[in-house]
Write a protein that holds these residues in place. Structure first.
Motif, PDB file in Angstrom:
ATOM      1  N   LYS A 252       0.928  -1.127  -0.023  1.00 57.03           N
ATOM      2  CA  LYS A 252       0.048   0.046   0.102  1.00 57.03           C
ATOM      3  C   LYS A 252       0.840   1.262  -0.062  1.00 57.03           C
ATOM      4  N   TRP A 253       0.676   2.240  -0.915  1.00 55.75           N
ATOM      5  CA  TRP A 253       1.578   3.350  -1.043  1.00 55.75           C
ATOM      6  C   TRP A 253       0.681   4.347  -0.088  1.00 55.75           C
ATOM      7  N   TYR A 254       1.688   4.894   0.944  1.00 52.46           N
ATOM      8  CA  TYR A 254       1.096   6.060   1.782  1.00 52.46           C
ATOM      9  C   TYR A 254       1.766   7.469   1.342  1.00 52.46           C
ATOM     10  N   ASP A 255       0.881   8.144   0.904  1.00 49.98           N
ATOM     11  CA  ASP A 255       1.291   9.426   0.146  1.00 49.98           C
ATOM     12  C   ASP A 255       2.098  10.244   1.155  1.00 49.98           C
ATOM     13  N   ASP A 256       1.391  10.342   2.329  1.00 46.14           N
ATOM     14  CA  ASP A 256       1.842  11.425   3.362  1.00 46.14           C
ATOM     15  C   ASP A 256       3.490  10.931   3.676  1.00 46.14           C
ATOM     16  N   TRP A 257       3.820   9.815   3.596  1.00 45.61           N
ATOM     17  CA  TRP A 257       4.906   9.338   4.018  1.00 45.61           C
ATOM     18  C   TRP A 257       5.919   9.013   3.119  1.00 45.61           C
ATOM     19  N   GLN A 258       5.074   9.001   1.808  1.00 40.82           N
ATOM     20  CA  GLN A 258       5.932   8.802   0.721  1.00 40.82           C
ATOM     21  C   GLN A 258       6.742   7.345   0.555  1.00 40.82           C
ATOM     22  N   THR A 259       5.864   6.470   1.006  1.00 44.10           N
ATOM     23  CA  THR A 259       6.781   5.041   1.074  1.00 44.10           C
ATOM     24  C   THR A 259       5.770   3.772   0.808  1.00 44.10           C
ATOM     25  N   TRP A 260       6.093   2.703   0.536  1.00 40.48           N
ATOM     26  CA  TRP A 260       5.410   1.465   0.620  1.00 40.48           C
ATOM     27  C   TRP A 260       5.508   0.870   1.781  1.00 40.48           C
ATOM     28  N   CYS A 261       4.175   0.114   2.177  1.00 44.81           N
ATOM     29  CA  CYS A 261       4.210  -0.773   3.302  1.00 44.81           C
ATOM     30  C   CYS A 261       3.508  -2.034   2.918  1.00 44.81           C
ATOM     31  N   GLU A 262       4.006  -3.229   3.394  1.00 44.18           N
ATOM     32  CA  GLU A 262       3.469  -4.394   2.538  1.00 44.18           C
ATOM     33  C   GLU A 262       2.385  -4.879   3.531  1.00 44.18           C
ATOM     34  N   VAL A 263       1.341  -5.228   2.866  1.00 44.14           N
ATOM     35  CA  VAL A 263      -0.129  -5.791   3.179  1.00 44.14           C
ATOM     36  C   VAL A 263      -0.038  -7.078   3.528  1.00 44.14           C
ATOM     37  N   LYS A 264      -0.424  -7.693   4.700  1.00 44.64           N
ATOM     38  CA  LYS A 264      -0.465  -8.782   4.775  1.00 44.64           C
ATOM     39  C   LYS A 264      -1.962  -9.334   4.758  1.00 44.64           C
TER      40      LYS A 264
END
Length: 372
Positions: A275-287
């Motif tokens: 999932k892309w978080y625009d505020d953090w400008q990073t990807w986080c894996e979704v389980k």
């Protein structure tokens, strides 16, 4: 005689009661059958219902050899059934993908949308329409322009629908352009190309923002209102692998884009959802994606995510590829199911018993059936 007169006439069912019955229908095929009961029911029920829940995509299959390409077959994974349609308008056309139940077609730079279930059609601007921003000083007459992928922001009959297309322009070198139009526009509008060497490989639309991922795994966000673009340096971690495919999810029901990544080494692929978080400008894996199903088509990088009913397994991902056996006697479709928590892969497959002789412009494609 009296008993015959007392038998109820279903054609005389009150419209309000018929509407209640129709609202209990959950699939397109059930609704079509309901309207086919009799003329009175067909006249009372709209051919374009809005109450139906998200439908499982159908797999549009390549045409069989010797049969007109206007004869189109769809495989319904949920019910293990094949539906066949006569769609003369599709004959000879290149299909560039599907979005919100509509297939994007192109022929000699003329672009259109087709709903294969209802046969409704919408013409889009030609790639040659003037005035046009598609031809620039570094292009030459004879350059080949084709649509690699096209996506819609919503159903085209809803107000404000936008169509975004990724163009590939081939001459001595291959370049790309990202363009868009609204339904009813007379021409395409080009979005600013920050760096032609960093090729866009996939994109999706969220709230009239176009999210793209390039060959460096960077994210850019294009604003369709002011045509501005932001590029974020954050990248997905790189892998030394045989194949690394990034696929945006078309409709995640989420506030931020989801991406499906298939990493292939020399065995079964690894499947990851981010999932892309625009505020953090990073990807986080979704389980955990809840009770949803992902359908992925590699050829056009189309991903679709749907809410599932209680009968479906949680955290399930489907992938399709097409193979031929050594004797070229049948066309096989492989289907993989992946649990995102455990990473376990279950191989599913079926065979279609006709020779695999498919033109390059014909390949399997997921299409979400829609009566709108």
């Amino acid at each position: 005689m009296n008993e015959a007169k007392m038998r109820p006439c279903w054609a005389d069912l009150p419209c309000d009661l018929l509407s209640i019955i129709a609202e209990k229908v959950t699939t397109n095929t059930q609704y079509i059958h309901l309207r086919a009961i009799c003329k009175a029911w067909r006249n009372a029920l709209t051919p374009h219902p809005h109450h139906l829940p998200p439908q499982f995509p159908w797999l549009m299959l390549p045409p069989q050899p010797g049969i007109s390409d206007a004869h189109v077959s769809f495989y319904d994974v949920a019910r293990s059934k094949t539906y066949q349609f006569q769609l003369p308008y599709m004959s000879g056309k290149y299909y560039c993908g599907s979005s919100h139940g509509w297939i994007v077609l192109e022929h000699e730079h003329r672009v259109s949308l087709l709903n294969p279930i209802t046969s409704r059609r919408i013409d889009l601007p030609s790639l040659d329409a003037l005035p046009t921003l598609l031809i620039s000083s570094d292009q030459h007459e004879g350059d080949e322009i084709c649509i690699e992928k096209a996506s819609l922001s919503c159903n085209p009959f809803k107000p404000g629908c936008v169509v975004v297309a990724l163009l590939s322009i081939s001459s001595y070198i291959t370049t790309w352009k990202l363009v868009f139009c609204r339904i009813g526009d007379s021409q395409w509008t080009e979005l600013k190309n920050e760096n032609a060497l960093r090729r866009v490989e996939n994109f999706t639309l969220y709230n009239y923002l176009v999210y793209t991922v390039n060959n460096e795994k960077e994210i850019s966000v294009y604003n369709l209102q002011d045509h501005s673009v932001r590029t974020f340096p954050s990248k997905l971690s790189s892998h030394l692998c045989v194949h690394d495919m990034i696929n945006f999810v078309e409709d995640s029901g989420s506030s931020e884009p989801l991406v499906v990544r298939m990493i292939t080494y020399f065995s079964d692929p690894e499947v990851h959802v981010y999932k892309w978080y625009d505020d953090w400008q990073t990807w986080c894996e979704v389980k955990d994606i809840g009770k949803r199903v992902l359908f992925l088509n590699e050829r056009h990088s189309n991903s679709i995510i749907l809410q599932c009913d209680e009968k479906q397994e949680n955290k399930v991902y489907y992938d399709v590829d097409h193979l031929t056996d050594p004797t070229f006697k049948s066309f096989h479709v492989g289907l993989n199911r992946v649990n995102l928590e455990s990473g376990m892969v279950v191989r599913l497959s079926w065979s279609l018993l006709y020779p695999y002789e498919v033109r390059l412009s014909r390949f399997p494609l997921w299409v979400t059936p829609s009566l709108i």
